[in-house]
Design a protein around this motif. Structure first.
Motif, PDB file in Angstrom:
ATOM      1  N   MET A   1       0.614  -1.576   0.133  1.00 49.28           N
ATOM      2  CA  MET A   1      -0.471   0.137  -0.007  1.00 49.28           C
ATOM      3  C   MET A   1       0.839   0.713   0.182  1.00 49.28           C
ATOM      4  O   MET A   1       1.801   1.164   0.447  1.00 49.28           O
ATOM      5  CB  MET A   1      -1.050   0.002   1.376  1.00 49.28           C
ATOM      6  CG  MET A   1      -1.613   1.205   1.198  1.00 49.28           C
ATOM      7  SD  MET A   1      -2.415   1.440   0.282  1.00 49.28           S
ATOM      8  CE  MET A   1      -3.097   3.572   0.790  1.00 49.28           C
ATOM      9  N   ILE A   2       0.911   2.379  -1.298  1.00 54.49           N
ATOM     10  CA  ILE A   2       1.298   3.608  -0.817  1.00 54.49           C
ATOM     11  C   ILE A   2       0.673   4.519  -0.197  1.00 54.49           C
ATOM     12  O   ILE A   2      -0.499   4.346  -0.741  1.00 54.49           O
ATOM     13  CB  ILE A   2       1.781   3.532  -2.680  1.00 54.49           C
ATOM     14  CG1 ILE A   2       2.205   2.486  -3.070  1.00 54.49           C
ATOM     15  CG2 ILE A   2       2.793   5.042  -2.721  1.00 54.49           C
ATOM     16  CD1 ILE A   2       3.518   1.873  -3.020  1.00 54.49           C
ATOM     17  N   VAL A   3       1.438   5.450   0.626  1.00 52.55           N
ATOM     18  CA  VAL A   3       0.279   6.585   1.254  1.00 52.55           C
ATOM     19  C   VAL A   3       1.454   7.570   1.021  1.00 52.55           C
ATOM     20  O   VAL A   3       2.595   7.142   0.838  1.00 52.55           O
ATOM     21  CB  VAL A   3       0.567   6.060   2.430  1.00 52.55           C
ATOM     22  CG1 VAL A   3      -0.115   7.598   3.164  1.00 52.55           C
ATOM     23  CG2 VAL A   3      -0.021   5.534   2.396  1.00 52.55           C
ATOM     24  N   TYR A  15       5.722   7.042   1.221  1.00 54.58           N
ATOM     25  CA  TYR A  15       5.859   5.337   2.206  1.00 54.58           C
ATOM     26  C   TYR A  15       5.012   4.223   1.487  1.00 54.58           C
ATOM     27  O   TYR A  15       3.924   4.411   1.054  1.00 54.58           O
ATOM     28  CB  TYR A  15       5.279   6.070   2.936  1.00 54.58           C
ATOM     29  CG  TYR A  15       5.293   7.107   4.013  1.00 54.58           C
ATOM     30  CD1 TYR A  15       6.256   6.656   5.223  1.00 54.58           C
ATOM     31  CD2 TYR A  15       5.356   8.481   3.794  1.00 54.58           C
ATOM     32  CE1 TYR A  15       6.424   8.124   6.309  1.00 54.58           C
ATOM     33  CE2 TYR A  15       5.609   9.374   4.730  1.00 54.58           C
ATOM     34  CZ  TYR A  15       6.537   9.262   5.362  1.00 54.58           C
ATOM     35  OH  TYR A  15       6.361  10.347   6.989  1.00 54.58           O
ATOM     36  N   ARG A  16       5.768   3.433   1.883  1.00 58.91           N
ATOM     37  CA  ARG A  16       4.989   1.761   1.549  1.00 58.91           C
ATOM     38  C   ARG A  16       4.959   1.080   2.922  1.00 58.91           C
ATOM     39  O   ARG A  16       5.485   0.498   3.597  1.00 58.91           O
ATOM     40  CB  ARG A  16       6.047   0.873   0.488  1.00 58.91           C
ATOM     41  CG  ARG A  16       4.890  -0.326  -0.353  1.00 58.91           C
ATOM     42  CD  ARG A  16       6.362  -1.193  -0.726  1.00 58.91           C
ATOM     43  NE  ARG A  16       6.509  -0.184  -1.748  1.00 58.91           N
ATOM     44  CZ  ARG A  16       6.392  -0.161  -3.227  1.00 58.91           C
ATOM     45  NH1 ARG A  16       5.374  -1.088  -3.177  1.00 58.91           N
ATOM     46  NH2 ARG A  16       7.105  -0.386  -3.565  1.00 58.91           N
ATOM     47  N   HIS A  17       3.364   0.718   2.681  1.00 59.78           N
ATOM     48  CA  HIS A  17       2.934   0.588   4.254  1.00 59.78           C
ATOM     49  C   HIS A  17       3.253  -0.985   3.871  1.00 59.78           C
ATOM     50  O   HIS A  17       2.278  -1.923   3.251  1.00 59.78           O
ATOM     51  CB  HIS A  17       1.923   0.109   4.753  1.00 59.78           C
ATOM     52  CG  HIS A  17       1.050  -0.113   5.898  1.00 59.78           C
ATOM     53  ND1 HIS A  17      -0.037  -0.087   6.632  1.00 59.78           N
ATOM     54  CD2 HIS A  17       2.404  -0.474   6.721  1.00 59.78           C
ATOM     55  CE1 HIS A  17       0.122  -0.756   7.188  1.00 59.78           C
ATOM     56  NE2 HIS A  17       0.995  -1.155   7.530  1.00 59.78           N
ATOM     57  N   ARG A  18       4.097  -2.010   4.213  1.00 65.92           N
ATOM     58  CA  ARG A  18       4.087  -3.624   3.810  1.00 65.92           C
ATOM     59  C   ARG A  18       3.022  -4.107   5.163  1.00 65.92           C
ATOM     60  O   ARG A  18       3.427  -5.344   4.844  1.00 65.92           O
ATOM     61  CB  ARG A  18       5.797  -3.315   4.369  1.00 65.92           C
ATOM     62  CG  ARG A  18       6.958  -3.055   2.666  1.00 65.92           C
ATOM     63  CD  ARG A  18       8.277  -3.190   3.067  1.00 65.92           C
ATOM     64  NE  ARG A  18       8.846  -3.484   2.165  1.00 65.92           N
ATOM     65  CZ  ARG A  18       8.416  -3.556   0.995  1.00 65.92           C
ATOM     66  NH1 ARG A  18       7.839  -4.587   0.344  1.00 65.92           N
ATOM     67  NH2 ARG A  18       9.910  -3.286  -0.413  1.00 65.92           N
ATOM     68  N   GLY A  19       3.442  -3.670   5.328  1.00 64.12           N
ATOM     69  CA  GLY A  19       1.813  -4.499   6.624  1.00 64.12           C
ATOM     70  C   GLY A  19       0.611  -4.309   6.326  1.00 64.12           C
ATOM     71  O   GLY A  19      -0.239  -4.034   7.397  1.00 64.12           O
ATOM     72  N   SER A  20      -0.005  -3.489   4.879  1.00 61.43           N
ATOM     73  CA  SER A  20      -1.029  -3.384   5.191  1.00 61.43           C
ATOM     74  C   SER A  20      -2.063  -4.916   4.755  1.00 61.43           C
ATOM     75  O   SER A  20      -3.391  -4.048   4.887  1.00 61.43           O
ATOM     76  CB  SER A  20      -0.934  -2.368   3.018  1.00 61.43           C
ATOM     77  OG  SER A  20      -0.849  -3.251   2.868  1.00 61.43           O
ATOM     78  N   LEU A  21      -1.904  -5.310   4.632  1.00 63.05           N
ATOM     79  CA  LEU A  21      -2.673  -6.947   4.767  1.00 63.05           C
ATOM     80  C   LEU A  21      -3.077  -7.193   6.534  1.00 63.05           C
ATOM     81  O   LEU A  21      -4.017  -7.441   6.190  1.00 63.05           O
ATOM     82  CB  LEU A  21      -1.889  -7.738   3.898  1.00 63.05           C
ATOM     83  CG  LEU A  21      -1.950  -7.211   2.914  1.00 63.05           C
ATOM     84  CD1 LEU A  21      -1.102  -8.792   2.043  1.00 63.05           C
ATOM     85  CD2 LEU A  21      -3.450  -7.358   1.896  1.00 63.05           C
ATOM     86  N   ASP A  22      -1.784  -7.573   7.204  1.00 59.97           N
ATOM     87  CA  ASP A  22      -2.281  -7.310   8.503  1.00 59.97           C
ATOM     88  C   ASP A  22      -2.292  -6.476   9.928  1.00 59.97           C
ATOM     89  O   ASP A  22      -2.212  -6.527  10.704  1.00 59.97           O
ATOM     90  CB  ASP A  22      -1.615  -8.254   8.800  1.00 59.97           C
ATOM     91  CG  ASP A  22       0.155  -8.063   9.141  1.00 59.97           C
ATOM     92  OD1 ASP A  22       0.669  -6.566   9.071  1.00 59.97           O
ATOM     93  OD2 ASP A  22       0.952  -9.532   9.679  1.00 59.97           O
ATOM     94  N   GLY A  23      -2.154  -4.876   9.644  1.00 59.90           N
ATOM     95  CA  GLY A  23      -1.512  -4.562  10.184  1.00 59.90           C
ATOM     96  C   GLY A  23      -0.824  -4.292  11.113  1.00 59.90           C
ATOM     97  O   GLY A  23      -0.514  -3.155  12.128  1.00 59.90           O
ATOM     98  N   SER A  24       0.321  -4.830  10.399  1.00 63.50           N
ATOM     99  CA  SER A  24       1.998  -4.311  11.630  1.00 63.50           C
ATOM    100  C   SER A  24       2.829  -3.624  11.005  1.00 63.50           C
ATOM    101  O   SER A  24       2.015  -2.301  10.170  1.00 63.50           O
ATOM    102  CB  SER A  24       2.865  -5.900  11.071  1.00 63.50           C
ATOM    103  OG  SER A  24       3.199  -5.898   9.195  1.00 63.50           O
TER     104      SER A  24
END
Length: 214
Positions: A1-3, A15-24
């Motif tokens: 997920m790009i923010v 930013y890239r949220h690498r924890g977008s699938l599990d909220g980490s």
């Protein structure tokens, strides 16, 4: 997920949220990918690296962030793709080629940007698809026609615009899917039913709406 985030000095951060699938709490970035973005009244990150921005005079600009995947400072545009967008009290993009705009009288309008991929000034709409939308504290889109609305009392409502593809007046909902949402400074959606909310103290919260499609 790009923010994307715009700093007070107008710097556009990636930013890239690498924890977008599990909220980490797993992130890549930030990277500086632009400057002077504080001049816009609204900015929308859309699909395929497309970013839209509305100027004070209502001009709608189209950009393509060629460096979206890596967080590099590489762009195509801006192209002028619309005018008069300052007449609305709220505008939001569905993460693709569809825009929704709320007039001062609460009328909800649907637009489809036919030039989404190329930056051409080509549109379908506007179509009037609803009324009474001025009464919400915040309105933000999900995916595939889903629209969330926050009432003054903090109740989170779910709508699905079944006419999302063609601008027809066809809806499912509203349904109450949450409470206490009136306190957030900003709310936006991600992929796969994820919702991000920024608290007044700057903390970023992650939610996944398991009932997003239904």
């Amino acid at each position: 997920m790009i923010v994307y985030a715009i700093a007070s000095d107008g710097t556009l951060l990636w930013y890239r949220h690498r924890g977008s699938l599990d909220g980490s709490v797993s992130w890549e970035g930030h990277s500086t990918v632009g400057n002077s973005w504080q001049t816009f009244t609204r900015v929308f990150a859309s699909g395929s690296g497309v970013v839209y921005a509305i100027q004070d005079d209502g001009t709608l600009l189209w950009y393509r962030h060629e460096g979206r995947d890596a967080g590099t400072f590489a762009w195509t545009g801006p192209n002028t793709v619309g005018t008069g967008w300052n007449q609305f009290i709220d505008v939001f993009n569905d993460g693709g080629d569809t825009f929704y705009a709320i007039g001062a009288d609460g009328t909800l309008h649907w637009y489809k940007h036919l030039g989404h991929q190329t930056g051409a000034f080509s549109w379908q709409g506007p179509n009037t698809i609803g009324n009474g939308w001025q009464n919400f504290l915040k309105v933000f889109p999900g995916r595939n026609g889903v629209i969330y609305a926050i009432r003054d009392d903090g109740v989170l409502l779910w709508y699905k615009h079944l006419g999302h593809a063609d601008g027809s007046v066809s809806w499912e909902g509203p349904r109450e899917v949450g409470s206490g949402w009136q306190h957030f400074r900003q709310v936006f959606s991600g992929e796969n039913g994820t919702i991000y909310a920024i608290q007044p103290d700057g903390r970023l919260l992650w939610y996944r709406h398991l009932g997003a499609d239904t």
